[in-house]
Design an enzyme around this catalytic site. Structure first.
Site, short mmCIF file in Angstrom:
data_model
loop_
_atom_site.label_atom_id
_atom_site.label_comp_id
_atom_site.label_asym_id
_atom_site.label_seq_id
_atom_site.Cartn_x
_atom_site.Cartn_y
_atom_site.Cartn_z
CG PHE A 106 10.01 13.34 8.45
CD1 PHE A 106 9.44 14.70 8.59
CD2 PHE A 106 9.71 12.93 7.11
CE1 PHE A 106 8.72 15.14 7.39
CE2 PHE A 106 9.11 13.46 6.20
CZ PHE A 106 8.71 14.55 6.24
CG ASP A 139 0.89 13.23 17.86
OD1 ASP A 139 0.97 12.54 18.76
OD2 ASP A 139 1.74 13.13 16.63
CG HIS A 164 1.62 1.75 4.43
ND1 HIS A 164 0.31 1.89 3.98
CD2 HIS A 164 2.18 2.97 5.00
CE1 HIS A 164 -0.23 3.13 4.07
NE2 HIS A 164 0.81 3.83 4.90
CB SER A 219 -1.00 0.00 1.24
OG SER A 219 -0.22 -0.29 2.32
CD GLU A 274 1.03 7.46 5.42
OE1 GLU A 274 0.89 6.37 6.01
OE2 GLU A 274 1.32 8.30 5.88
C1 LIG Z 1 0.76 4.38 9.98
C2 LIG Z 1 0.63 5.55 10.66
C3 LIG Z 1 0.12 6.60 10.27
C4 LIG Z 1 -0.38 7.66 10.61
N1 LIG Z 1 -0.95 8.75 10.23
C5 LIG Z 1 -1.13 9.95 10.82
C6 LIG Z 1 -2.32 10.78 10.50
O1 LIG Z 1 -2.77 10.62 9.15
N2 LIG Z 1 -2.48 11.91 11.13
C7 LIG Z 1 -1.86 12.30 12.36
O2 LIG Z 1 -2.02 13.20 12.90
N3 LIG Z 1 -0.84 11.31 12.70
C8 LIG Z 1 -0.63 10.12 12.04
N4 LIG Z 1 0.12 9.20 12.72
C9 LIG Z 1 0.93 9.68 14.00
C10 LIG Z 1 0.10 9.13 15.00
O3 LIG Z 1 -1.12 9.97 15.30
C11 LIG Z 1 1.01 9.68 16.51
O4 LIG Z 1 2.16 8.63 16.54
C12 LIG Z 1 0.07 9.54 17.67
O5 LIG Z 1 1.01 10.13 18.60
C13 LIG Z 1 -0.23 8.48 18.23
O6 LIG Z 1 -1.21 7.78 17.53
P1 LIG Z 1 -1.68 6.18 17.88
O7 LIG Z 1 -2.88 6.10 16.87
O8 LIG Z 1 -0.47 5.25 17.55
O9 LIG Z 1 -1.96 6.26 19.23
P2 LIG Z 1 -2.26 5.33 20.65
O10 LIG Z 1 -2.28 4.15 20.11
O11 LIG Z 1 -3.45 5.83 21.24
O12 LIG Z 1 -0.89 5.65 21.45
C14 LIG Z 1 -0.65 6.95 21.78
C15 LIG Z 1 0.37 6.90 23.23
O13 LIG Z 1 -0.56 6.61 24.30
C16 LIG Z 1 -0.19 5.42 24.90
N5 LIG Z 1 -1.53 4.66 25.16
C17 LIG Z 1 -2.51 3.99 24.09
N6 LIG Z 1 -3.34 3.59 24.64
C18 LIG Z 1 -3.33 4.17 26.18
C19 LIG Z 1 -4.19 3.73 27.00
N7 LIG Z 1 -5.28 2.95 27.13
N8 LIG Z 1 -3.82 4.04 28.18
C20 LIG Z 1 -2.69 4.76 28.59
N9 LIG Z 1 -1.84 5.01 27.54
C21 LIG Z 1 -2.30 4.54 26.34
C22 LIG Z 1 0.59 4.59 23.90
O14 LIG Z 1 1.54 3.67 24.41
C23 LIG Z 1 1.57 5.52 23.20
O15 LIG Z 1 2.40 5.90 24.05
C24 LIG Z 1 0.60 8.00 12.00
C25 LIG Z 1 1.23 7.03 12.55
C26 LIG Z 1 1.60 5.91 11.96
C27 LIG Z 1 2.36 4.75 12.60
#
Ligand SMILES: Cc1cc2nc3c(=O)[nH]c(=O)nc-3n(C[C@H](O)[C@H](O)[C@H](O)COP(=O)(O)OP(=O)(O)OC[C@H]3O[C@@H](n4cnc5c(N)ncnc54)[C@H](O)[C@@H]3O)c2cc1C
Length: 290
Positions: free
Chosen positions: A220, A113, A270, A20, A22
């Protein structure tokens, strides 16, 4: 392991892999045109889907929707990223319904974030809550991708806590995961082994960042916590402004990384294209993926 082993392995298992690509949503008319041209070139590689990033807290969100709908109209499979931080259930619910109404079947579900200056965290705190919300509202309509961090998320309290959070998120209803980029395949394999041992069996697809520009890559990587190994950092730094040599080195390093990942059992790749076709196309050709 000899190169020929990698190539045979890749060629014989190619059809089972998912590849895929991006994009980020362009901000200008010129960027939109450029992305159309990039997409036309990359569509010839026949990836499984194109994903489009989403800015948490407002930026680029309309651009995600319009880019995804354009890709979908072209007859290609598009997967919007959806980050929930700073948003509400109502807003996320509306967006999901719009995607569903337009035949979108795959979502990359993220926390995102909080942009600097924004104080409201919103109604979702972590991505697992978004995954649960999507499943509750839409059952199995969407294939849900989540993010994974083989070198751990920069805000993780500990490596163990990050793994536990990923496991929790996957079990909340994710169908597959895409990783943050990394340059050390052992980090990926160790991560996969660890989450498999905790009962997660979804495909975890490595995210691949092509190398074209050292300054941009270093920026980055500092932000997202991806480690550039010392040998690679020094080699890239030593090439200074010699863009052609940086690209040539990057092509060798990334192709070799992809070969190792596929040979070691990665279910696909990806690519973070940064809206450009040439480097990804070269890697693809070297890997003989089409
Ligand atoms: C493939 C990919 C695509 C991305 N695309 C985008 C995008 O389009 N737009 C964007 O803004 N960002 C994007 N990001 C970045 C991402 O949004 C950031 O890395 C963000 O800080 C974390 O998102 P997450 O969904 O991994 O969060 P989570 O899975 O919620 O994790 C975030 C943090 O919180 C902690 N955590 C998770 N769940 C819990 C819980 N229940 N209790 C306590 N702590 C917890 C985790 O250990 C981690 O440190 C992308 C990252 C990746 C890998």
């Amino acid at each position: 392991m000899p190169v020929s082993f990698y190539m045979v392995n890749i060629m014989t298992t190619q059809s089972k892999h998912n590849f895929s690509l991006e994009f980020f949503p362009p901000k200008t008319a010129e960027g939109t045109e450029k992305l159309r041209a990039t997409r036309q070139q990359l569509a010839t590689l026949k990836p499984e889907f194109f994903s489009v990033t989403f800015g948490a807290g407002g930026t680029t969100q309309d651009g995600t929707l319009s880019t995804v709908l354009e890709i979908q109209r072209e007859g290609l499979q598009a997967a919007p990223h959806l980050s929930c931080i700073g948003s509400t259930r109502e807003k996320i619910g509306e967006l999901l319904q719009t995607y569903r109404d337009n035949g979108i079947k795959r979502i990359v579900a993220l926390r995102g974030d909080i942009p600097s200056g924004m104080v409201e965290v919103g109604e979702f705190r972590y991505a697992n809550e978004l995954v649960e919300f999507i499943r509750t509202q839409h059952g199995d309509w969407f294939h849900i991708e989540v993010a994974a961090y083989p070198e751990y998320h920069p805000q993780a309290a500990t490596a163990q806590a990050d793994i536990a959070n990923f496991v929790h998120k996957a079990k909340a209803g994710a169908d597959s995961a895409i990783t943050q980029y990394f340059f050390n395949p052992d980090a990926y394999f160790a991560f996969v082994d660890e989450v498999r041992a905790q009962g997660v069996d979804i495909p975890i697809v490595p995210g691949i960042m092509p190398i074209n520009n050292y300054t941009q890559l270093a920026r980055f990587s500092d932000a997202c916590g991806a480690e550039i190994p010392r040998w690679l950092r020094l080699k890239l730094q030593g090439l200074g402004e010699d863009t052609a040599s940086i690209k040539a080195l990057g092509l060798d390093v990334i192709t070799s990384l992809c070969e190792k990942l596929l040979a070691g059992g990665a279910p696909g790749l990806h690519f973070y294209t940064l809206n450009a076709a040439p480097t990804v196309t070269s890697i693809w050709q070297r890997l003989k993926l089409s």
